[in-house]
Motif scaffolding. Structure first.
Motif, PDB file in Angstrom:
ATOM      1  N   CYS A 121       0.852  -1.190   0.000  1.00 11.89           N
ATOM      2  CA  CYS A 121       0.000   0.000   0.000  1.00 11.89           C
ATOM      3  C   CYS A 121       0.886   1.238   0.000  1.00 11.89           C
ATOM      4  CB  CYS A 121      -0.938   0.018   1.211  1.00 11.89           C
ATOM      5  SG  CYS A 121      -0.082   0.154   2.794  1.00 11.89           S
ATOM      6  N   ILE A 122       0.280   2.387  -0.193  1.00 13.19           N
ATOM      7  CA  ILE A 122       1.025   3.634  -0.182  1.00 13.19           C
ATOM      8  C   ILE A 122       1.567   3.886   1.222  1.00 13.19           C
ATOM      9  CG2 ILE A 122      -0.893   5.173   0.414  1.00 13.19           C
ATOM     10  CD1 ILE A 122       0.150   7.029  -1.868  1.00 13.19           C
ATOM     11  N   VAL A 123       2.697   4.577   1.326  1.00 12.97           N
ATOM     12  CA  VAL A 123       3.309   4.814   2.631  1.00 12.97           C
ATOM     13  C   VAL A 123       2.418   5.731   3.464  1.00 12.97           C
ATOM     14  CG1 VAL A 123       5.668   4.435   1.820  1.00 12.97           C
ATOM     15  CG2 VAL A 123       4.671   6.732   1.710  1.00 12.97           C
ATOM     16  N   THR A 124       2.548   5.639   4.775  1.00 13.41           N
ATOM     17  CA  THR A 124       1.660   6.346   5.700  1.00 13.41           C
ATOM     18  C   THR A 124       1.621   7.858   5.495  1.00 13.41           C
ATOM     19  OG1 THR A 124       1.944   4.603   7.352  1.00 13.41           O
ATOM     20  CG2 THR A 124       1.157   6.742   8.141  1.00 13.41           C
ATOM     21  N   PRO A 125       2.751   8.553   5.302  1.00 18.54           N
ATOM     22  CA  PRO A 125       2.663  10.013   5.132  1.00 18.54           C
ATOM     23  C   PRO A 125       1.848  10.445   3.919  1.00 18.54           C
ATOM     24  CG  PRO A 125       4.913   9.359   5.635  1.00 18.54           C
ATOM     25  CD  PRO A 125       4.157   8.104   5.354  1.00 18.54           C
ATOM     26  N   LEU A 126       1.648   9.542   2.955  1.00 20.26           N
ATOM     27  CA  LEU A 126       0.924   9.891   1.735  1.00 20.26           C
ATOM     28  C   LEU A 126      -0.487   9.307   1.703  1.00 20.26           C
ATOM     29  CD1 LEU A 126       3.770   9.427  -0.906  1.00 20.26           C
ATOM     30  CD2 LEU A 126       3.143  11.471   0.391  1.00 20.26           C
ATOM     31  N   ALA A 127      -0.964   8.820   2.833  1.00 17.45           N
ATOM     32  CA  ALA A 127      -2.322   8.268   2.887  1.00 17.45           C
ATOM     33  C   ALA A 127      -3.326   9.325   2.436  1.00 17.45           C
ATOM     34  CB  ALA A 127      -2.638   7.805   4.304  1.00 17.45           C
ATOM     35  N   GLY A 128      -4.241   8.935   1.566  1.00 10.63           N
ATOM     36  CA  GLY A 128      -5.224   9.871   1.037  1.00 10.63           C
ATOM     37  C   GLY A 128      -4.806  10.539  -0.247  1.00 10.63           C
ATOM     38  N   LEU A 129      -3.592  10.256  -0.725  1.00 11.27           N
ATOM     39  CA  LEU A 129      -3.134  10.816  -1.997  1.00 11.27           C
ATOM     40  C   LEU A 129      -3.767  10.020  -3.139  1.00 11.27           C
ATOM     41  CD1 LEU A 129      -0.955  12.995  -2.927  1.00 11.27           C
ATOM     42  CD2 LEU A 129       0.467  11.006  -3.468  1.00 11.27           C
ATOM     43  N   PRO A 130      -4.385  10.682  -4.109  1.00 11.05           N
ATOM     44  CA  PRO A 130      -5.050   9.948  -5.189  1.00 11.05           C
ATOM     45  C   PRO A 130      -4.100   9.049  -5.976  1.00 11.05           C
ATOM     46  CG  PRO A 130      -5.814  12.211  -5.152  1.00 11.05           C
ATOM     47  CD  PRO A 130      -4.663  12.130  -4.188  1.00 11.05           C
ATOM     48  N   HIS A 131      -4.507   7.814  -6.133  1.00 20.25           N
ATOM     49  CA  HIS A 131      -3.840   6.863  -7.010  1.00 20.25           C
ATOM     50  C   HIS A 131      -4.840   5.755  -7.295  1.00 20.25           C
ATOM     51  CE1 HIS A 131      -3.164   5.209  -2.977  1.00 20.25           C
ATOM     52  NE2 HIS A 131      -2.966   4.019  -3.531  1.00 20.25           N
ATOM     53  N   ILE A 132      -4.481   4.853  -8.185  1.00 19.28           N
ATOM     54  CA  ILE A 132      -5.401   3.799  -8.606  1.00 19.28           C
ATOM     55  C   ILE A 132      -4.810   2.445  -8.252  1.00 19.28           C
ATOM     56  CG2 ILE A 132      -6.513   2.704 -10.590  1.00 19.28           C
ATOM     57  CD1 ILE A 132      -6.641   5.442 -11.903  1.00 19.28           C
ATOM     58  N   VAL A 133      -5.612   1.621  -7.608  1.00 16.37           N
ATOM     59  CA  VAL A 133      -5.226   0.254  -7.259  1.00 16.37           C
ATOM     60  C   VAL A 133      -6.044  -0.702  -8.122  1.00 16.37           C
ATOM     61  CG1 VAL A 133      -5.181  -1.497  -5.442  1.00 16.37           C
ATOM     62  CG2 VAL A 133      -4.605   0.880  -4.902  1.00 16.37           C
ATOM     63  N   VAL A 134      -5.378  -1.693  -8.684  1.00 14.36           N
ATOM     64  CA  VAL A 134      -6.036  -2.628  -9.593  1.00 14.36           C
ATOM     65  C   VAL A 134      -5.964  -4.036  -9.011  1.00 14.36           C
ATOM     66  CG1 VAL A 134      -6.120  -3.544 -11.934  1.00 14.36           C
ATOM     67  CG2 VAL A 134      -5.328  -1.206 -11.538  1.00 14.36           C
ATOM     68  N   GLU A 135      -7.111  -4.678  -8.935  1.00 13.22           N
ATOM     69  CA  GLU A 135      -7.166  -6.068  -8.488  1.00 13.22           C
ATOM     70  C   GLU A 135      -6.919  -6.983  -9.681  1.00 13.22           C
ATOM     71  OE1 GLU A 135     -10.867  -6.801  -6.602  1.00 13.22           O
ATOM     72  OE2 GLU A 135     -10.647  -5.178  -5.133  1.00 13.22           O
ATOM     73  N   LEU A 136      -5.920  -7.854  -9.528  1.00 19.02           N
ATOM     74  CA  LEU A 136      -5.575  -8.806 -10.574  1.00 19.02           C
ATOM     75  C   LEU A 136      -6.053 -10.200 -10.182  1.00 19.02           C
ATOM     76  CD1 LEU A 136      -1.913  -7.556 -11.113  1.00 19.02           C
ATOM     77  CD2 LEU A 136      -3.931  -6.900 -12.434  1.00 19.02           C
ATOM     78  N   VAL A 164      -5.954  14.336 -14.485  1.00 18.83           N
ATOM     79  CA  VAL A 164      -4.930  13.408 -14.009  1.00 18.83           C
ATOM     80  C   VAL A 164      -4.663  13.625 -12.521  1.00 18.83           C
ATOM     81  CG1 VAL A 164      -2.503  12.739 -14.233  1.00 18.83           C
ATOM     82  CG2 VAL A 164      -3.874  13.178 -16.283  1.00 18.83           C
ATOM     83  N   PHE A 165      -4.592  14.880 -12.094  1.00 22.22           N
ATOM     84  CA  PHE A 165      -4.306  15.210 -10.697  1.00 22.22           C
ATOM     85  C   PHE A 165      -5.336  14.592  -9.760  1.00 22.22           C
ATOM     86  CE2 PHE A 165      -4.606  18.147  -7.040  1.00 22.22           C
ATOM     87  CZ  PHE A 165      -3.295  18.106  -6.588  1.00 22.22           C
ATOM     88  N   GLN A 166      -6.592  14.587 -10.152  1.00 23.07           N
ATOM     89  CA  GLN A 166      -7.648  14.042  -9.308  1.00 23.07           C
ATOM     90  C   GLN A 166      -7.597  12.522  -9.221  1.00 23.07           C
ATOM     91  OE1 GLN A 166      -9.865  15.635  -7.386  1.00 23.07           O
ATOM     92  NE2 GLN A 166      -8.967  17.612  -7.946  1.00 23.07           N
ATOM     93  N   ARG A 167      -6.887  11.881 -10.138  1.00 19.71           N
ATOM     94  CA  ARG A 167      -6.851  10.421 -10.167  1.00 19.71           C
ATOM     95  C   ARG A 167      -5.501   9.839  -9.781  1.00 19.71           C
ATOM     96  NH1 ARG A 167     -10.368  12.560 -13.595  1.00 19.71           N
ATOM     97  NH2 ARG A 167     -12.386  11.518 -13.872  1.00 19.71           N
ATOM     98  N   ASP A 168      -4.422  10.570 -10.052  1.00 20.71           N
ATOM     99  CA  ASP A 168      -3.082  10.074  -9.720  1.00 20.71           C
ATOM    100  C   ASP A 168      -2.122  11.259  -9.681  1.00 20.71           C
ATOM    101  OD1 ASP A 168      -0.808   8.644  -9.269  1.00 20.71           O
ATOM    102  OD2 ASP A 168      -0.653   7.809 -11.277  1.00 20.71           O
TER     103      ASP A 168
END
Length: 274
Positions: free
Chosen positions: A13-28, A79-83
């Motif tokens: 997962c994303i590191v703790t200081p960046l929690a809540g930063l927009p990015h996309i996680v994909v389930e494979l 893009v900013f709103q998603r990643d």
């Protein structure tokens, strides 16, 4: 490496200081995941942009992506709103349209001076049968290797603030992008310089050439980590900043056939049929 320091490999997962930063996680398949932070092409990864909902959302955000005037600010906001990382590192959404491109804001490279080869060697010891058949993997086996050292190794980092301001994302976004850039650079210098086997580097000095008069130190990393959650909140991403997608299975490669092999759907020529 500037993206790798943002991802906690142990917890996936994303590191703790960046929690809540927009990015996309994909389930494979089989319980595996990937993300826009880990993928080489970020949003343009086939596991991400091939999602029809996201693909259409980008088109809706920028208008007609194929023709007419393209407002790069609209693309940057989408893009900013998603990643957020894709705004910093650039992205080419050629799977949507060939002109949807954001250039890199944060770039870096490492340069070595006065490089010298160093030759060393060793032996693979066989504790059981030192004189065994080496061709079969037995016995003591001598080897040599050549590595390289340099009198000086420098890492260069550049943040394009002018282009960032041109995206028109607003003051809160610019503060976040600047702090995130500093976090990435200082984190790499602090703990991300294990470049490969037998190549562990330590940053000795840190010099800022532009703007003049600015000083930075790795010790500032702790302060930036404490500030980042506030800067993320100020951008108003909300509770659903992390988008979760489910990737379709990747198409399998076609099996290779010999040049003289007929296609699978070929019918036997007349006279060849039994």
């Amino acid at each position: 490496r500037l993206e790798a320091v943002c991802w906690n490999e142990a917890d996936d997962c994303i590191v703790t200081p960046l929690a809540g930063l927009p990015h996309i996680v994909v389930e494979l398949a089989h319980g595996h995941t990937t993300s826009s932070i880990q993928e080489a092409h970020r949003l343009n990864s086939p596991y991400i942009i091939n999602d029809p909902t996201l693909h259409q959302a980008i088109i809706d955000a920028v208008g007609n992506p194929e023709s007419g005037p393209l407002d790069i600010r609209t693309l940057a906001r989408a893009v900013f709103q998603r990643d957020v990382g894709a705004v910093l590192h650039g992205v080419f959404l050629e799977k949507v349209a060939g002109r949807l491109r954001l250039q890199r804001l944060l770039s870096s490279f490492i340069e070595a001076e006065d490089i010298t080869p160093v030759t060393s060697g060793g032996v693979k010891l066989d504790r059981v049968d030192p004189s065994g058949d080496a061709a079969a993997g037995y016995g003591n086996i001598l080897f040599s290797r050549t590595e390289f050292v340099a009198r000086r190794i420098r890492a260069y980092f550049n943040l394009d603030c002018a282009t960032m301001r041109g995206y028109g994302l607003g003051e809160a976004a610019q503060r976040l992008l600047t702090a995130l850039s500093l976090y990435k650079v200082l984190k790499v210098l602090d703990s991300g310089l294990h470049l490969r086997t037998a190549c562990d580097l330590d940053a000795q000095t840190l010099t800022v050439t532009r703007p003049a008069g600015l000083t930075l130190d790795v010790a500032l990393l702790a302060d930036i980590e404490q500030t980042l959650p506030t800067l993320i909140t100020a951008c108003g991403f909300g509770a659903h900043a992390v988008m979760r997608l489910k990737a379709a299975s990747a198409p399998r490669k076609r099996a290779r056939t010999s040049r003289n092999s007929p296609p699978e759907d070929a019918t036997p020529e007349e006279g060849d049929a039994e």
